[in-house]
Enzyme design. Structure first.
Site, PDB file in Angstrom:
ATOM      1  N   PHE A 129     128.814 114.268 -47.489  1.00 15.99           N
ATOM      2  CA  PHE A 129     127.621 114.274 -46.646  1.00 15.99           C
ATOM      3  C   PHE A 129     128.052 114.333 -45.193  1.00 15.99           C
ATOM      4  CE2 PHE A 129     124.184 112.660 -44.061  1.00 15.99           C
ATOM      5  CZ  PHE A 129     123.117 113.409 -44.531  1.00 15.99           C
ATOM      6  N   ASP A 216     135.478 112.586 -40.996  1.00 22.98           N
ATOM      7  CA  ASP A 216     134.117 112.141 -40.703  1.00 22.98           C
ATOM      8  C   ASP A 216     134.048 110.637 -40.988  1.00 22.98           C
ATOM      9  OD1 ASP A 216     131.460 111.389 -40.783  1.00 22.98           O
ATOM     10  OD2 ASP A 216     130.763 113.221 -41.773  1.00 22.98           O
ATOM     11  N   LYS A 245     127.148 106.104 -36.467  1.00 25.59           N
ATOM     12  CA  LYS A 245     126.286 105.011 -36.927  1.00 25.59           C
ATOM     13  C   LYS A 245     126.510 103.650 -36.249  1.00 25.59           C
ATOM     14  CE  LYS A 245     124.699 106.800 -41.314  1.00 25.59           C
ATOM     15  NZ  LYS A 245     125.313 108.020 -41.813  1.00 25.59           N
TER      16      LYS A 245
HETATM   17  C1  LIG Z   1     125.005 109.430 -41.734  1.00 26.35           C
HETATM   18  C2  LIG Z   1     126.134 110.355 -41.831  1.00 26.35           C
HETATM   19  C3  LIG Z   1     126.131 111.582 -41.144  1.00 26.35           C
HETATM   20  C4  LIG Z   1     124.941 112.077 -40.355  1.00 26.35           C
HETATM   21  O1  LIG Z   1     124.625 111.265 -39.277  1.00 26.35           O
HETATM   22  P1  LIG Z   1     123.187 111.427 -38.555  1.00 26.35           P
HETATM   23  O2  LIG Z   1     123.270 110.460 -37.407  1.00 26.35           O
HETATM   24  O3  LIG Z   1     122.155 111.080 -39.555  1.00 26.35           O
HETATM   25  O4  LIG Z   1     123.084 112.830 -38.098  1.00 26.35           O
HETATM   26  C5  LIG Z   1     127.259 112.382 -41.248  1.00 26.35           C
HETATM   27  N1  LIG Z   1     128.323 112.002 -41.961  1.00 26.35           N
HETATM   28  C6  LIG Z   1     128.357 110.836 -42.622  1.00 26.35           C
HETATM   29  C7  LIG Z   1     129.593 110.457 -43.379  1.00 26.35           C
HETATM   30  C8  LIG Z   1     127.271 109.971 -42.593  1.00 26.35           C
HETATM   31  O5  LIG Z   1     127.298 108.827 -43.284  1.00 26.35           O
END
Ligand SMILES: *Cc1c(COP(=O)(O)O)cnc(C)c1O
Length: 394
Positions: A129, A216, A245
């Site tokens: 994701f 990421d 986050k």
């Molecule tokens: C939440 C998340 C995203 C996306 O972040 P947003 O602030 O919702 O755009 C991307 N990568 C990972 C691993 C995430 O947990």
């Protein structure tokens, strides 16, 4: 009280939260909940942490926004701190995780373009994701996220997660690969933890092939895994790192960090953002880093995470409905034999906020400020919940 003026992109919302303090939130009827999801790994310091509130008050009364036409001292300070804590060279600030990943994708493409490649490719994983913008939803390994949004941008090659050989085979067929983009632990994909040497092998592969290793850490970063960043458990350093986050404890902020050649790819005008790195967001980020370090919360995440995991394993290890209990720091997944979405509602009735991801994985992302007694309570409540779930007829 659904509002017809909101688009229908979110599922039905049946709970209205109006206040938060520490590890608890309250609904509009005054009911209290232990927050074991932290706004999806955002409020790592708990709700309305006084250090963050104070920094925001002060900055709001001083200067909220000037744009990136000017020097922004809190932005420079936060960049220095993040670079130091991560081992990276420099930082681009965004407003969200997806935007941080967009910057990472643009870095990889810029490198490919400089190498004269017509269609530089980024290797991405099944179950990944990376966000909801067009490029990041394409990098995401979940058809539900992509369906209905064709045409999707090209330039991504997908392999199974935790499979180094699959990438090596891919490299034999494609001479235009420039980067690997991967989560150290797949969050939305179901708290999936790869083999311990996976990232080390990916690092070696990227060195050998002259690719960028892009991690990421939007969910795993900022102390959640029990280290500032999860790759620090493995003793490697990426070329590009994204986070978001937990960095603002609720104030929108994201960051794309780069090192070595990746840190030299953007030049004036290559990329930008109106809001990214504004004084308010960066003051929040600085307050978060101060607090993570000043209150030893990263060490706490490691300790509480190990306790919670052990306690859950003792309670649920022999439970027939449970396939696996896994986690690192305060990022824990309990994989069940069947879809378990109803657990969210059942937990809520007991005053507990949890989340289910990938259909059958109960996910816990409590604040890093979780106390010993809250940790015990959480394990006991989850234990009861899943034992009841096991007894329920399918
Ligand atoms: C939440 C998340 C995203 C996306 O972040 P947003 O602030 O919702 O755009 C991307 N990568 C990972 C691993 C995430 O947990």
């Amino acid at each position: 009280m659904p509002t017809p003026t909101l688009m229908h992109n979110y599922g039905e919302r049946t709970l209205t939260l109006v206040r938060g303090e520490g590890n608890y939130v309250w609904d509009d009827r005054g009911r209290r909940y232990l927050d074991a999801i932290s706004g999806i790994a955002v409020c790592g310091l708990g709700h309305c942490h006084p250090k963050v509130t104070e920094a925001l008050h002060e900055q709001a009364a001083t200067l909220l926004h000037v744009s990136n036409l000017y020097n922004i001292p809190p932005q420079q300070q936060l960049a220095d701190r993040l670079a130091y804590l991560s081992g990276m060279d420099n930082v681009f600030f965004s407003n969200s995780g997806a935007e941080a990943n967009e910057a990472a994708i643009k870095l990889a493409r810029k490198l490919g373009n400089e190498r004269g490649l017509a269609t530089p490719q980024i290797v991405v994983m099944e179950g990944a994701f990376h966000g909801r913008t067009l490029a990041t939803l394409t990098a995401t390994g979940n058809e539900k996220v992509q369906r209905g949004f064709a045409p999707l941008p090209e330039g991504f090659l997908r392999v199974p997660f935790n499979d180094v050989e699959a990438i090596e085979r891919l490299a034999e067929q494609h001479s235009d690969i420039v980067a690997i983009l991967v989560e150290p632990i797949q969050g939305e994909g179901g708290v999936r933890i790869p083999a311990r040497d996976y990232l080390i092998k990916l690092r070696a592969l990227c060195d050998q092939r002259n690719w960028l290793l892009m991690l990421d850490e939007i969910q795993t970063g900022n102390g959640r895994s029990g280290k500032m960043f999860a790759y620090q458990h493995m003793g490697i350093v990426p070329d590009v790192l994204t986070t978001a986050k937990g960095l603002g404890n609720g104030v929108p902020i994201g960051a794309c960090l780069a090192r070595g050649k990746a840190a030299q790819l953007f030049t004036a005008g290559s990329h930008g953002s109106t809001f990214g790195g504004n004084p308010l967001a960066c003051r929040a980020g600085l307050a978060v880093l101060d607090t993570l370090q000043g209150e030893w919360l990263i060490e706490r995440a490691e300790k509480m995470g190990a306790q919670l995991l052990q306690s859950l394993q003792i309670r649920l290890g022999n439970c027939p409905a449970v396939v696996d209990i896994r986690g690192l720091g305060l990022m824990i997944g309990i994989e069940l034999r069947r879809p378990c979405g109803e657990l969210v509602e059942q937990a809520r009735e007991q005053g507990l906020l949890i989340n289910v991801t990938a259909n059958n994985v109960l996910r816990l992302l409590p604040p890093l400020t979780l106390t010993d007694s809250e940790c015990q309570q959480l394990a006991a409540d989850i234990g009861t919940l899943i034992q009841q779930f096991t007894l329920q007829a399918v």
